[in-house]
Design a protein around this motif. Sequence first.
Motif, PDB file in Angstrom:
ATOM      1  N   SER A 215       7.413  -5.197  -3.089  1.00  0.00           N
ATOM      2  CA  SER A 215       7.595  -3.764  -2.901  1.00  0.00           C
ATOM      3  C   SER A 215       6.236  -3.102  -3.058  1.00  0.00           C
ATOM      4  O   SER A 215       5.352  -3.612  -3.761  1.00  0.00           O
ATOM      5  CB  SER A 215       8.606  -3.195  -3.895  1.00  0.00           C
ATOM      6  OG  SER A 215       8.194  -3.462  -5.204  1.00  0.00           O
ATOM      7  N   GLY A 216       6.066  -1.994  -2.354  1.00  0.00           N
ATOM      8  CA  GLY A 216       4.769  -1.321  -2.412  1.00  0.00           C
ATOM      9  C   GLY A 216       4.705  -0.166  -1.441  1.00  0.00           C
ATOM     10  O   GLY A 216       5.724   0.264  -0.894  1.00  0.00           O
ATOM     11  N   ARG A 217       3.486   0.269  -1.192  1.00  0.00           N
ATOM     12  CA  ARG A 217       3.273   1.427  -0.315  1.00  0.00           C
ATOM     13  C   ARG A 217       2.728   0.925   1.020  1.00  0.00           C
ATOM     14  O   ARG A 217       1.874   0.035   1.051  1.00  0.00           O
ATOM     15  CB  ARG A 217       2.277   2.389  -0.983  1.00  0.00           C
ATOM     16  CG  ARG A 217       2.021   3.678  -0.246  1.00  0.00           C
ATOM     17  CD  ARG A 217       1.096   4.577  -1.077  1.00  0.00           C
ATOM     18  NE  ARG A 217      -0.086   3.870  -1.574  1.00  0.00           N
ATOM     19  CZ  ARG A 217      -1.161   3.623  -0.833  1.00  0.00           C
ATOM     20  NH1 ARG A 217      -1.222   4.015   0.423  1.00  0.00           N
ATOM     21  NH2 ARG A 217      -2.204   2.987  -1.362  1.00  0.00           N
ATOM     22  N   LEU A 218       3.248   1.497   2.116  1.00  0.00           N
ATOM     23  CA  LEU A 218       2.774   1.066   3.433  1.00  0.00           C
ATOM     24  C   LEU A 218       1.459   1.740   3.782  1.00  0.00           C
ATOM     25  O   LEU A 218       1.254   2.923   3.525  1.00  0.00           O
ATOM     26  CB  LEU A 218       3.818   1.398   4.504  1.00  0.00           C
ATOM     27  CG  LEU A 218       4.969   0.393   4.640  1.00  0.00           C
ATOM     28  CD1 LEU A 218       6.088   0.973   5.490  1.00  0.00           C
ATOM     29  CD2 LEU A 218       4.478  -0.921   5.226  1.00  0.00           C
ATOM     30  N   SER A 219       0.572   0.939   4.361  1.00  0.00           N
ATOM     31  CA  SER A 219      -0.693   1.444   4.844  1.00  0.00           C
ATOM     32  C   SER A 219      -1.003   0.692   6.136  1.00  0.00           C
ATOM     33  O   SER A 219      -0.109   0.043   6.698  1.00  0.00           O
ATOM     34  CB  SER A 219      -1.766   1.202   3.778  1.00  0.00           C
ATOM     35  OG  SER A 219      -3.008   1.667   4.227  1.00  0.00           O
ATOM     36  N   THR A 232      -6.624  -6.581  14.969  1.00  0.00           N
ATOM     37  CA  THR A 232      -5.775  -5.505  15.482  1.00  0.00           C
ATOM     38  C   THR A 232      -5.261  -4.690  14.293  1.00  0.00           C
ATOM     39  O   THR A 232      -5.234  -5.185  13.164  1.00  0.00           O
ATOM     40  CB  THR A 232      -4.555  -6.057  16.245  1.00  0.00           C
ATOM     41  OG1 THR A 232      -3.937  -7.067  15.450  1.00  0.00           O
ATOM     42  CG2 THR A 232      -4.939  -6.647  17.570  1.00  0.00           C
ATOM     43  N   THR A 233      -4.875  -3.471  14.579  1.00  0.00           N
ATOM     44  CA  THR A 233      -4.323  -2.633  13.510  1.00  0.00           C
ATOM     45  C   THR A 233      -2.856  -2.997  13.294  1.00  0.00           C
ATOM     46  O   THR A 233      -2.065  -2.977  14.240  1.00  0.00           O
ATOM     47  CB  THR A 233      -4.424  -1.139  13.887  1.00  0.00           C
ATOM     48  OG1 THR A 233      -5.784  -0.847  14.173  1.00  0.00           O
ATOM     49  CG2 THR A 233      -3.941  -0.252  12.746  1.00  0.00           C
ATOM     50  N   ILE A 234      -2.554  -3.348  12.074  1.00  0.00           N
ATOM     51  CA  ILE A 234      -1.172  -3.722  11.754  1.00  0.00           C
ATOM     52  C   ILE A 234      -0.761  -3.043  10.452  1.00  0.00           C
ATOM     53  O   ILE A 234      -1.610  -2.574   9.695  1.00  0.00           O
ATOM     54  CB  ILE A 234      -1.022  -5.261  11.603  1.00  0.00           C
ATOM     55  CG1 ILE A 234      -1.947  -5.772  10.491  1.00  0.00           C
ATOM     56  CG2 ILE A 234      -1.288  -5.990  12.904  1.00  0.00           C
ATOM     57  CD1 ILE A 234      -1.618  -7.175  10.042  1.00  0.00           C
ATOM     58  N   PRO A 235       0.561  -2.987  10.181  1.00  0.00           N
ATOM     59  CA  PRO A 235       0.996  -2.398   8.908  1.00  0.00           C
ATOM     60  C   PRO A 235       0.616  -3.287   7.722  1.00  0.00           C
ATOM     61  O   PRO A 235       0.507  -4.504   7.871  1.00  0.00           O
ATOM     62  CB  PRO A 235       2.510  -2.305   9.048  1.00  0.00           C
ATOM     63  CG  PRO A 235       2.892  -3.085  10.240  1.00  0.00           C
ATOM     64  CD  PRO A 235       1.679  -3.398  11.032  1.00  0.00           C
ATOM     65  N   LEU A 236       0.415  -2.675   6.595  1.00  0.00           N
ATOM     66  CA  LEU A 236       0.043  -3.416   5.390  1.00  0.00           C
ATOM     67  C   LEU A 236       0.851  -2.885   4.206  1.00  0.00           C
ATOM     68  O   LEU A 236       1.050  -1.670   4.085  1.00  0.00           O
ATOM     69  CB  LEU A 236      -1.449  -3.201   5.100  1.00  0.00           C
ATOM     70  CG  LEU A 236      -1.947  -3.714   3.740  1.00  0.00           C
ATOM     71  CD1 LEU A 236      -2.112  -5.230   3.779  1.00  0.00           C
ATOM     72  CD2 LEU A 236      -3.272  -3.058   3.361  1.00  0.00           C
ATOM     73  N   ILE A 237       1.298  -3.805   3.361  1.00  0.00           N
ATOM     74  CA  ILE A 237       1.930  -3.373   2.112  1.00  0.00           C
ATOM     75  C   ILE A 237       0.873  -3.454   1.009  1.00  0.00           C
ATOM     76  O   ILE A 237       0.308  -4.529   0.776  1.00  0.00           O
ATOM     77  CB  ILE A 237       3.103  -4.302   1.712  1.00  0.00           C
ATOM     78  CG1 ILE A 237       4.143  -4.393   2.828  1.00  0.00           C
ATOM     79  CG2 ILE A 237       3.750  -3.812   0.425  1.00  0.00           C
ATOM     80  CD1 ILE A 237       5.238  -5.428   2.547  1.00  0.00           C
ATOM     81  N   VAL A 238       0.610  -2.333   0.377  1.00  0.00           N
ATOM     82  CA  VAL A 238      -0.234  -2.360  -0.820  1.00  0.00           C
ATOM     83  C   VAL A 238       0.724  -2.638  -1.980  1.00  0.00           C
ATOM     84  O   VAL A 238       1.548  -1.791  -2.335  1.00  0.00           O
ATOM     85  CB  VAL A 238      -0.973  -1.016  -1.012  1.00  0.00           C
ATOM     86  CG1 VAL A 238      -1.855  -1.067  -2.259  1.00  0.00           C
ATOM     87  CG2 VAL A 238      -1.800  -0.692   0.221  1.00  0.00           C
ATOM     88  N   ILE A 239       0.615  -3.835  -2.540  1.00  0.00           N
ATOM     89  CA  ILE A 239       1.667  -4.324  -3.445  1.00  0.00           C
ATOM     90  C   ILE A 239       1.721  -3.557  -4.764  1.00  0.00           C
ATOM     91  O   ILE A 239       0.711  -3.380  -5.440  1.00  0.00           O
ATOM     92  CB  ILE A 239       1.450  -5.829  -3.739  1.00  0.00           C
ATOM     93  CG1 ILE A 239       1.551  -6.634  -2.446  1.00  0.00           C
ATOM     94  CG2 ILE A 239       2.462  -6.343  -4.760  1.00  0.00           C
ATOM     95  CD1 ILE A 239       1.190  -8.100  -2.607  1.00  0.00           C
TER      96      ILE A 239
END
Lengths: 257, 334
Positions: A215-219, A232-239
Amino acid sequence: MTSTREISGSRLARSLTFLTISFFISWLAGNGKLAKIVHPRMNLWIEGAGALFLVLAFAQMLLLSKKPRHSDPVSFFVPIAYVLAITFIFVQSNTFSPSRFDEGDDSVAVENAIFSKRDKIAAQASKGALPSTIAFDDDRYWTLYNRLYDVPSAAAGHQVVIQGFFHRTGGYPADTALIGRNLMWCCSADMSGIGLVARGQEVAGFKESDWVEASGRLSTIEFDMNGDGKKTTIPLIVIDSLKHVDKGATSSIIFPF
Amino acid sequence: MLSPDTAAWLRGASETFTTTLAGLAFETIPFLLMGTLLSATIQAFVPDQALKRLFPKNRYLSILVALLVGVFIPICECGTVPLARRLRQKGMPLSTAVAFLLAAPLVNPMTIISTFVAFRGTGNPVFAARLGLGLASAFIVALIVEFASRNRPSIDILGQSGRAAKLKFTRAEGAAIPAPPLLPVSSSGITRSRPSIASRAAATLEHASYDFLDSGRYLIAGITIAAIARAFIPTRAILHSLGTPLAATGTGLLSAYILSLCSSADAFVARSIFAPSSYFAVKAFLVFGPMIDLKNTILLSRFVKPRHLIAFVGIVALVVGAVTLSASLLMEAL
């Protein structure tokens, strides 16, 4: 002189082979492991084949005392045993299939064409109205995956919760991993992993194919998914949190249609 | 000791192997079983003459009918091999049986629907192109086979000659209950009563058992080779050259052959790995794969001389490549 009542070894071998295949299919269907190998829409074919194998086994049993004029070679039976053994190993293992076909940017384009009408309406209704916490449950996994990869920045700042396999390749930075599930169109031969890249010091405590919840914040992040130098630009979870969870009845596979 | 990278690579390759092998086996074995059962049923229940009446006497019309028969026998490419062989054994011309072998998986309703669904919304009528180009390619290959085999009966890619002739003995001898004659005539020429339904059913199960085990080992060998290829040849190595229409077409053909996917699901894979970069590759992939792939080549090797088999695969690849490339270029020009 050969007795007509003598049991034929070839027939016995055939009968046992067909029985084994039939029982193996029943075992796979009975404990839900068939869904690890083929898409559920194929179940009827596979289970029907299992019933036919049973019929063939009984037919051979009825003829057990009638010896074929030529014995079947061992090569008739060994390949079947080998396939069943490999399949058994596969269904008992915890296999994640990262990037089998997901080899380029274009894979992200596999999207709305296969959505059901209900999914489309739900996806359209949620455009611009993503909930503050996005939960990747089975029903919405594929829809959300496409939505986030189509426009990675659309959900930046939202909280996300996702369960899946923990995956890291040698090319990933030390604090980065992929949390994903297997996507299956028809059978495990076309299975590929899809998921979200997660970043945080927590990834150090996990190993390949662990079943985890992140779980975390999307970036977003510029990321070389395939190790071929193309970012490439992709979604990332900052945990915020990464933990082992009991997989329970959760399927490791997503069936997109 | 292996380095961590090598160990990880080997682990990935072995997982890919088991994953692919299990999937391909459970996807194809039911269809092989159904193919062998249908084939044995035709052998036991359908008289040669009745089957011949289904097809026109004119060879070209017969090919056209064979192209469409698969609509009514919805099985995938693994099941069509024993059926095509049975048509041949029942006296159908080689070109007719080849037309059925190549076209049946393409006209299978499941294949048509899955292709339609996979490419819906792309603005590219891939399902129509697949059907049209596939039937055109199968027709051309059947014509080539018709002309090539007309004066050379030793050419038989469905195994009625050469190596297969020797195998026929084993096959007939291997069955405890031989297929009952359908038009039984005694040595005196007086027609006997027809064999009972029960004896025909028993003969069907006997032949199906033998044929399944016999063909199954070749299918499993083909699946194994396909799984090894998948595990050790990175997909991106195949997909590297989509630059020119010719290269993309070649890539589509090669990928379809090596991946050996089921024709009822390959459209989704084609969409995911080729579209929208190259519809040249998509069309070649979707037309060629159901006609012949690695696992079916090994399955056919049971019955066919290697040089005939290599020539057949080469001809199908060339025809499909030429037809799909020409059509795609034409569509782009328009």
